[in-house]
Design an enzyme around this catalytic site. Structure first.
Site, short mmCIF file in Angstrom:
data_model
loop_
_atom_site.label_atom_id
_atom_site.label_comp_id
_atom_site.label_asym_id
_atom_site.label_seq_id
_atom_site.Cartn_x
_atom_site.Cartn_y
_atom_site.Cartn_z
CG ASN A 88 -2.28 0.62 0.93
OD1 ASN A 88 -2.36 1.63 0.24
ND2 ASN A 88 -3.34 0.03 1.47
CG HIS A 118 24.61 4.51 9.01
ND1 HIS A 118 25.38 4.96 7.96
CD2 HIS A 118 23.34 4.84 8.70
CE1 HIS A 118 24.61 5.55 7.06
NE2 HIS A 118 23.36 5.48 7.48
N GLY A 145 0.29 -1.73 9.15
CA GLY A 145 0.70 -0.36 8.84
C GLY A 145 1.83 0.15 9.72
CE LYS A 169 16.96 -10.17 19.90
NZ LYS A 169 17.01 -10.74 21.26
NE ARG A 183 9.84 -9.02 24.10
CZ ARG A 183 10.01 -7.73 24.40
NH1 ARG A 183 9.05 -6.86 24.15
NH2 ARG A 183 11.14 -7.30 24.93
#
Length: 201
Positions: A88, A118, A145, A169, A183
């Site tokens: 979207n 970085h 979103g 992760k 999580r």
């Protein structure tokens, strides 16, 4: 291969420190910017033109993609997308390393997929060198979103990432995951018919 013999692009794709202002990388970014400008100027009636532009921009793309402008990426050539991909408004993919996206992936507005990062060492950061790590998203994934997917992450098949999550992760298959950091909230049942898991990732 010795680091001295590697191009900056090879270093970038290998996850090593590289200089983004290298002439080869600058030229590839300019190519992407030109194609993105053309794509983002298309209208809703120009679906075939949009598909042709995405074919030229991406490393590989499956059938029936829908990416609602505006869309932005760094190179495009490092992005591989499966069938029926939907993204979207306001999608961003920083493809300084490879981004593999499976079939039937849905992205809500303002999803951001970042392979680029970085150095945290301030002395190294001052050299202008950057880093990038690949991202893999499985089949039948729904990304809510404003989600940010960080470098090096893998998201498994059939998983939902809740809106506003920051994925730092790996997230396994067949779960709902939310939050910052993201999580696992709960498991979901996989579809009765397995998808073609090797179609594009």
């Amino acid at each position: 291969m010795s680091d001295r013999l590697k191009t900056e692009k090879q270093k970038m794709l290998a996850g090593e420190l590289y200089l983004a202002n290298d002439p080869e990388l600058r030229a590839e970014n300019k190519r992407a910017c030109r194609l993105l400008r053309l794509y983002n100027q298309t209208t809703e009636t120009e679906q075939h033109r949009r598909f042709q532009t995405l074919q030229a921009l991406f490393g590989a793309i499956g059938e029936k993609p829908q990416i609602v402008p505006p869309f932005h990426c760094d190179y495009g050539s490092n992005i591989t997308v499966g069938d029926r991909f939907y993204m979207n408004y306001g999608g961003v993919i920083l493809d300084c390393n490879t981004v593999h996206i499976g079939n039937d992936v849905l992205c809500a507005p303002y999803v951001q997929i970042y392979t680029a990062y970085h150095p945290t060492d301030p002395t190294v950061r001052l050299t202008g060198r950057e880093l990038a790590a690949p991202i893999r998203i499985g089949n039948n994934v729904w990304i809510g979103g404003g989600v940010i997917i960080c470098p090096g992450v893998t998201i498994g098949d059939n998983t939902t990432i809740g809106a506003g999550s920051v994925v730092v992760k790996d997230i396994p298959a067949n779960v709902v995951a939310v939050g910052n950091p993201c999580r696992v909230l709960r498991a979901v049942e996989a579809p009765a018919v397995d998808q073609d898991s090797d179609a594009s990732i």
